[in-house]
Design an enzyme around this catalytic site. Structure first.
Site, PDB file in Angstrom:
ATOM      1  CB  ILE A  13      27.968 -22.781 -48.598  1.00  0.00           C
ATOM      2  CG1 ILE A  13      26.972 -23.953 -48.563  1.00  0.00           C
ATOM      3  CG2 ILE A  13      28.433 -22.503 -50.034  1.00  0.00           C
ATOM      4  CD1 ILE A  13      25.693 -23.741 -49.365  1.00  0.00           C
ATOM      5  CB  SER A 119      16.472 -25.287 -56.199  1.00  0.00           C
ATOM      6  OG  SER A 119      16.443 -25.824 -54.899  1.00  0.00           O
ATOM      7  CE1 TYR A 142      16.684 -19.672 -47.401  1.00  0.00           C
ATOM      8  CE2 TYR A 142      15.760 -21.183 -49.016  1.00  0.00           C
ATOM      9  CZ  TYR A 142      16.856 -20.612 -48.407  1.00  0.00           C
ATOM     10  OH  TYR A 142      18.125 -20.964 -48.811  1.00  0.00           O
TER      11      TYR A 142
HETATM   12  C1  UD1 Z   1      17.183 -26.963 -48.713  1.00  0.00           C
HETATM   13  C2  UD1 Z   1      18.028 -25.935 -48.036  1.00  0.00           C
HETATM   14  C3  UD1 Z   1      17.674 -24.570 -48.519  1.00  0.00           C
HETATM   15  C4  UD1 Z   1      17.863 -24.563 -50.003  1.00  0.00           C
HETATM   16  C5  UD1 Z   1      16.968 -25.607 -50.631  1.00  0.00           C
HETATM   17  C6  UD1 Z   1      17.213 -25.684 -52.100  1.00  0.00           C
HETATM   18  C7  UD1 Z   1      18.879 -26.536 -45.851  1.00  0.00           C
HETATM   19  C8  UD1 Z   1      18.689 -26.471 -44.372  1.00  0.00           C
HETATM   20  N1  UD1 Z   1      17.886 -26.020 -46.601  1.00  0.00           N
HETATM   21  O1  UD1 Z   1      15.789 -26.849 -48.368  1.00  0.00           O
HETATM   22  O2  UD1 Z   1      18.533 -23.601 -47.954  1.00  0.00           O
HETATM   23  O3  UD1 Z   1      17.566 -23.314 -50.532  1.00  0.00           O
HETATM   24  O4  UD1 Z   1      17.304 -26.873 -50.091  1.00  0.00           O
HETATM   25  O5  UD1 Z   1      16.439 -26.662 -52.670  1.00  0.00           O
HETATM   26  O6  UD1 Z   1      19.898 -26.995 -46.349  1.00  0.00           O
HETATM   27  N2  UD1 Z   1      13.445 -33.720 -43.635  1.00  0.00           N
HETATM   28  C9  UD1 Z   1      13.155 -34.873 -42.931  1.00  0.00           C
HETATM   29  N3  UD1 Z   1      13.667 -35.004 -41.678  1.00  0.00           N
HETATM   30  C10 UD1 Z   1      14.441 -34.045 -41.089  1.00  0.00           C
HETATM   31  C11 UD1 Z   1      14.722 -32.859 -41.832  1.00  0.00           C
HETATM   32  C12 UD1 Z   1      14.190 -32.725 -43.092  1.00  0.00           C
HETATM   33  O7  UD1 Z   1      12.451 -35.770 -43.411  1.00  0.00           O
HETATM   34  O8  UD1 Z   1      14.872 -34.245 -39.943  1.00  0.00           O
HETATM   35  C13 UD1 Z   1      12.901 -33.587 -45.006  1.00  0.00           C
HETATM   36  C14 UD1 Z   1      12.154 -32.303 -45.247  1.00  0.00           C
HETATM   37  O9  UD1 Z   1      10.815 -32.386 -44.819  1.00  0.00           O
HETATM   38  C15 UD1 Z   1      12.304 -32.170 -46.768  1.00  0.00           C
HETATM   39  C16 UD1 Z   1      13.670 -32.804 -47.041  1.00  0.00           C
HETATM   40  O10 UD1 Z   1      13.985 -33.592 -45.906  1.00  0.00           O
HETATM   41  O11 UD1 Z   1      11.316 -32.916 -47.431  1.00  0.00           O
HETATM   42  C17 UD1 Z   1      14.765 -31.766 -47.225  1.00  0.00           C
HETATM   43  O12 UD1 Z   1      14.677 -30.838 -46.152  1.00  0.00           O
HETATM   44  P1  UD1 Z   1      15.855 -29.786 -45.827  1.00  0.00           P
HETATM   45  O13 UD1 Z   1      17.149 -30.496 -45.697  1.00  0.00           O
HETATM   46  O14 UD1 Z   1      15.394 -28.923 -44.706  1.00  0.00           O
HETATM   47  O15 UD1 Z   1      15.993 -28.973 -47.203  1.00  0.00           O
HETATM   48  P2  UD1 Z   1      14.932 -28.167 -48.112  1.00  0.00           P
HETATM   49  O16 UD1 Z   1      13.728 -27.757 -47.369  1.00  0.00           O
HETATM   50  O17 UD1 Z   1      14.773 -28.981 -49.360  1.00  0.00           O
END
Ligand code: UD1
Length: 312
Positions: A13, A119, A142
């Site tokens: 970002i 969020s 976090y």
């Molecule tokens: C993300 C942000 C975080 C931010 C938040 C705001 C990232 C790394 N994290 O967290 O900084 O503050 O949004 O809402 O950008 N998942 C899978 N497979 C994978 C990886 C993730 O299924 O290989 C799932 C996770 O379990 C989760 C969803 O995808 O349910 C989103 O995960 P992730 O991209 O890590 O973001 P957040 O935890 O939502």
């Protein structure tokens, strides 16, 4: 002396904000400790005055703030599961660093600080969409760290008159998001894996939903927040997102079309600290900043896949 400071300038970002500022001819300093940021993200930002250093060190903050009028504070360890595994390093990189930066900003006479809030502060509250009037309910280290910083920012406005605004991001994605770490954002991982013909893993049943926000919308929101009248932003926090949500299963189907991957996803255990649904009410940012998301999810995803193709 540069007018703008971008922290986390070698990260996803931060580099995107720095690039937008440079493109419109502004002078920019960037600071990054290169812990999750990458030197190669600085390619194309050669006009930026880059300082390698850690904001957990107050002397780095003092150097970074010198002569600056406006700060975009994007530096963090931006991962929920990383904080669950190691809460202390998240606290140092998020809370200690932010407090140091605010102290240095005040001492240097900085006028305004935009902060990458999250969020995650809303936690698992069932209400959708999430609006800023809701009581925060952080459930991971976090989220606690990001929320603590919001309070520090509001306090610095109230007590010291530094103009600060916390922008609560919702799942930002787009070019330059690192796909290589186990803590990478889900869309970065999915795009690069599926383009390489590798099977992505969905944690849980894939019915969790997110307000995935394309990077250009977040950059635009930040630039608007920097220009908005102080009475609209100073000491405030607001969501920065799209106001729409999509499940991981639906996203996987769209990505199949964009990447040519034709297998199935693997399903694994739900991740500790995960929330089920996330969706923003963006009316406050619309009213305070004149913000309007201009790139929708499908167009953003298309551009993102095109960018990951250039890495392959
Ligand atoms: C993300 C942000 C975080 C931010 C938040 C705001 C990232 C790394 N994290 O967290 O900084 O503050 O949004 O809402 O950008 N998942 C899978 N497979 C994978 C990886 C993730 O299924 O290989 C799932 C996770 O379990 C989760 C969803 O995808 O349910 C989103 O995960 P992730 O991209 O890590 O973001 P957040 O935890 O939502």
């Amino acid at each position: 002396m540069p007018k703008y400071l971008v922290t986390g300038a070698a990260g996803f970002i931060g580099r995107s904000i720095a690039s937008a500022l440079l493109e419109r001819g502004d002078s920019v300093r960037g600071v990054d400790n290169l812990s999750t940021g990458k030197r190669q993200n600085l390619i194309g930002l050669e006009k930026m005055d880059f300082l390698e250093g850690d904001l957990a060190d107050p002397s780095v903050c003092a150097k970074a703030c010198e002569g600056v009028e406006i700060i975009f504070h994007e530096a963090a360890l931006p991962s929920v599961p990383r904080s669950v595994a190691d809460p202390r390093s998240t606290n140092v990189a998020c809370v200690d660093a932010t407090l140091n930066l605010l102290i240095a900003a005040r001492a240097a006479g900085v006028r305004r600080v935009m902060y990458a809030a999250s969020s995650a502060a809303y936690g698992e509250t069932p209400t959708l969409p999430k609006h800023e009037g809701m009581l925060p309910a952080p459930i991971t280290p976090y989220a606690v760290a990001k929320l603590a910083c919001e309070h520090y920012l509001a306090c610095f406005t109230r007590v010291y008159g530094l103009e600060t605004v916390s922008l609560r991001y919702f799942n930002v994605f787009g070019p330059y998001q690192d796909p290589t770490s186990q803590y990478s954002g889900v869309l970065a991982k999915f795009c690069s894996k599926m383009l390489a013909g590798q099977q992505p893993t969905i944690f849980g049943d894939g019915e969790q939903s997110r307000d995935f926000t394309y990077i250009d919308n977040v950059v635009a929101g930040n630039l608007l927040a920097a220009e908005a009248p102080a009475e609209n932003v100073a000491g405030k926090m607001m969501n920065l997102a799209t106001g729409k949500r999509i499940t991981l299963n639906q996203t996987f189907e769209i990505l199949k079309g964009l990447t040519g991957y034709n297998g199935k996803p693997a399903y694994a255990e739900t991740r500790a600290g995960d929330i089920k649904d996330s969706l923003a009410d963006i009316s406050r940012a619309k009213a305070a900043l004149g913000y309007q998301p201009s790139v929708d999810f499908s167009e953003g995803l298309r551009r993102t896949v095109e960018w990951y193709k250039t890495l392959a």
